[in-house]
Design an enzyme around this catalytic site. Structure first.
Site, PDB file in Angstrom:
ATOM      1  N   HIS A 134       3.655 -13.966   1.252  1.00  0.00           N
ATOM      2  CA  HIS A 134       3.981 -13.277   2.492  1.00  0.00           C
ATOM      3  C   HIS A 134       4.651 -14.214   3.493  1.00  0.00           C
ATOM      4  O   HIS A 134       5.335 -13.753   4.410  1.00  0.00           O
ATOM      5  CB  HIS A 134       2.746 -12.603   3.111  1.00  0.00           C
ATOM      6  CG  HIS A 134       1.652 -13.524   3.511  1.00  0.00           C
ATOM      7  ND1 HIS A 134       0.608 -13.866   2.681  1.00  0.00           N
ATOM      8  CD2 HIS A 134       1.412 -14.175   4.682  1.00  0.00           C
ATOM      9  CE1 HIS A 134      -0.223 -14.674   3.324  1.00  0.00           C
ATOM     10  NE2 HIS A 134       0.247 -14.866   4.536  1.00  0.00           N
ATOM     11  N   ASP A 184       0.579 -13.103  -4.469  1.00  0.00           N
ATOM     12  CA  ASP A 184       1.006 -13.511  -3.131  1.00  0.00           C
ATOM     13  C   ASP A 184       1.385 -14.983  -3.204  1.00  0.00           C
ATOM     14  O   ASP A 184       0.592 -15.865  -2.871  1.00  0.00           O
ATOM     15  CB  ASP A 184      -0.127 -13.270  -2.130  1.00  0.00           C
ATOM     16  CG  ASP A 184       0.278 -13.547  -0.689  1.00  0.00           C
ATOM     17  OD1 ASP A 184       1.457 -13.884  -0.454  1.00  0.00           O
ATOM     18  OD2 ASP A 184      -0.587 -13.426   0.206  1.00  0.00           O
ATOM     19  N   GLY A 194      -2.856 -18.765  10.381  1.00  0.00           N
ATOM     20  CA  GLY A 194      -2.141 -20.026  10.213  1.00  0.00           C
ATOM     21  C   GLY A 194      -2.516 -20.783   8.972  1.00  0.00           C
ATOM     22  O   GLY A 194      -1.838 -21.722   8.573  1.00  0.00           O
ATOM     23  N   SER A 221      -2.536 -19.486   5.985  1.00  0.00           N
ATOM     24  CA  SER A 221      -1.860 -18.885   4.841  1.00  0.00           C
ATOM     25  C   SER A 221      -1.075 -19.916   4.042  1.00  0.00           C
ATOM     26  O   SER A 221      -0.334 -20.728   4.607  1.00  0.00           O
ATOM     27  CB  SER A 221      -0.889 -17.792   5.309  1.00  0.00           C
ATOM     28  OG  SER A 221      -1.569 -16.618   5.630  1.00  0.00           O
ATOM     29  N   SER A 271      -4.323 -16.513   0.829  1.00  0.00           N
ATOM     30  CA  SER A 271      -3.582 -15.270   1.023  1.00  0.00           C
ATOM     31  C   SER A 271      -4.020 -14.597   2.322  1.00  0.00           C
ATOM     32  O   SER A 271      -3.256 -14.510   3.272  1.00  0.00           O
ATOM     33  CB  SER A 271      -3.799 -14.329  -0.168  1.00  0.00           C
ATOM     34  OG  SER A 271      -3.212 -13.063   0.069  1.00  0.00           O
TER      35      SER A 271
END
Length: 460
Positions: free
Chosen positions: A211, A241, A321, A323, A339
């Site tokens: 993402h 992801d 943040g 991710s 994720s």
């Protein structure tokens, strides 16, 4: 601060501050327990990085009798679920040093139940994963699933039959952790670098969340700096992801290490499959270092943006943040990429990760590079260090010191209970300072353990 490129640099992963920890606080004493010797049929003790290989071997050998596996961290034993009471199957498991555990639900039965959930309960704010410890599917619905939506999920779970699935409510909301103070910057999006890899064409690259990869094509290691890497492939939502991001400078020399601050790094030795019950550590530039346990596999998460399948579920906390940040074992196994999930690092919650093994296979990359050992040097953390602080005590500098490193979630709860988990929006702190001084991205690592959240840190 403007970004200054350094050619032929050695890039090391720096995905978070660990201000509340000692220099080697990541690692626990006696982390690398080796297999015991003695009677071949007696249960053996395994390192966390070894259990997935043995479990996969037994899954192939046992066929339909294999009903999942998990790691008993207290005993350091591998438990294999089996359907039926076939003595030959039990003997094979015991000869491999594992423990046989008879269960009700076969792998095919749980897979069929998951298909029913997909068909009848694919509602934003829901998630489900297989928990081998309970031999059930753990279904979670977040705070947005109410009224008729809740009734639909509840009736679907009930109709699966007794002992097949359980349903629990999360007080948070499922979302991707894509805002806040991060290690890498793409336009207005901030994320964390996961693991350095070598792309299929031999060029240097890194993995991060998909993402993040679909949100921006160009990425920098400072908020105002020039691009250092460009997205090559990205998957989100859908079957994972993950994103492969190639360094713009093909002369960039990457190693495979996680920077834990204060001049310390942990060398990543191999990509490993997750096993339920395994203790894992997560690094992210917003919340730093936190640990917990794998609680579910093959998770399906229905984010607002769409459904993502094939994820790992844990009780490790994360916030906006984090991710793309790395999930790994204390003995150097690369497990996952952050994720999303619900909760925060004060109240806890559940968090989902993209498996590294499937991401590598999908993008055709390999972990690390030919000089994977470079860059760790004398600063590398010693796995045998027994004087380190206990990671269970307040792992992330920005988190509440009273909160445990794995969040507040109870590992025994499986892939489920997020009671008290708050809304992810806004993270848990003022993110304006989380990234800190990005000047370390082009040179000095001395600040990485405090405020420097730079995604790529140059080493001599």
């Amino acid at each position: 601060m403007s970004h200054k490129r350094i050619p032929k640099r050695k890039a090391a992963i720096a995905v978070g501050s660990v201000a509340a920890l000692g220099a080697a606080a990541l690692l626990l004493p006696h982390a690398n327990a080796s297999q015991s010797h003695g009677d071949d049929a007696a249960p053996r003790t395994f390192k966390a990085t070894d259990v997935s290989g043995v479990a996969n071997m037994l899954a192939t050998q046992l066929g339909d009798a294999f009903a999942g596996s998990y790691y008993d961290a207290a005993k350091k034993q591998l438990v294999i679920n089996v359907v039926g009471n076939n003595s030959n199957v039990v003997n094979q498991i015991e000869q491999a040093g594992a423990v046989a555990h008879q269960v009700q639900n076969s792998t095919s039965a749980l897979q069929a139940a998951a298909k029913t959930l997909k068909a009848d309960a694919t509602i934003p704010g829901t998630a489900w994963a297989v928990d081998p410890k309970t031999n059930q599917i753990q279904v979670t619905a977040d705070s947005t699933v109410t009224g008729g939506k809740w009734n639909t999920v509840e009736s679907t779970v009930k109709n699966l039959g007794s002992g097949v699935a359980t349903l629990k409510k999360s007080s948070g909301t499922f979302k991707t952790f894509v805002d806040g103070g991060d290690a890498i910057f793409g336009g207005n999006v901030r994320c964390s670098l996961g693991f350095n890899v070598t792309a299929g064409d031999g060029t240097p690259a890194f993995l991060t969340a998909g993402h993040c990869g679909v949100a921006a094509a160009k990425w920098s290691d400072s908020q105002t700096g020039a691009s250092i890497a460009t997205v090559d492939q990205a998957t989100f939502p859908g079957n994972g992801d993950f994103a492969l991001v190639k360094y713009d400078d093909p002369a960039t020399q990457t190693n495979s290490a996680v920077n834990v601050g204060n001049g310390q790094s942990v060398q990543i030795n191999a990509a490993v499959d997750a096993t339920v019950g395994t203790q894992v550590f997560r690094m992210g530039s917003t919340t730093g270092l936190h640990n917990g346990n794998v609680t579910g596999l093959d998770a399906t998460v229905n984010y607002p943006e769409g459904t993502v399948t094939g994820l790992i579920q844990t009780d490790v906390c994360a916030e906006a943040g984090d991710s793309g940040g790395s999930l790994f074992t204390q003995d150097g196994g690369a497990v996952g990429l952050t994720s999303g999930g619900s909760g925060d690092c004060t109240a806890g919650g559940e968090t989902f990760f993209q498996p590294v093994t499937t991401a590598l296979a999908a993008v055709g990359a390999t972990l690390g590079a030919g000089d994977a050992g470079a860059g760790a040097g004398a600063g590398a953390a010693d796995p045998s260090a027994g004087g380190a602080a206990d990671p269970s005590a307040s792992a992330g500098g920005a988190a509440d010191p009273s909160a445990s490193a794995g969040g507040a979630a109870d590992p025994s709860a499986g892939a489920s209970d997020a009671a008290g988990a708050g809304d992810q929006a806004g993270g848990a702190a003022d993110q304006s300072g989380a990234a800190g001084d990005q000047s370390g991205a082009a040179g000095d690592q001395s600040g990485a353990g405090m405020n420097d959240g730079s995604g790529v840190v140059a080493t001599p």
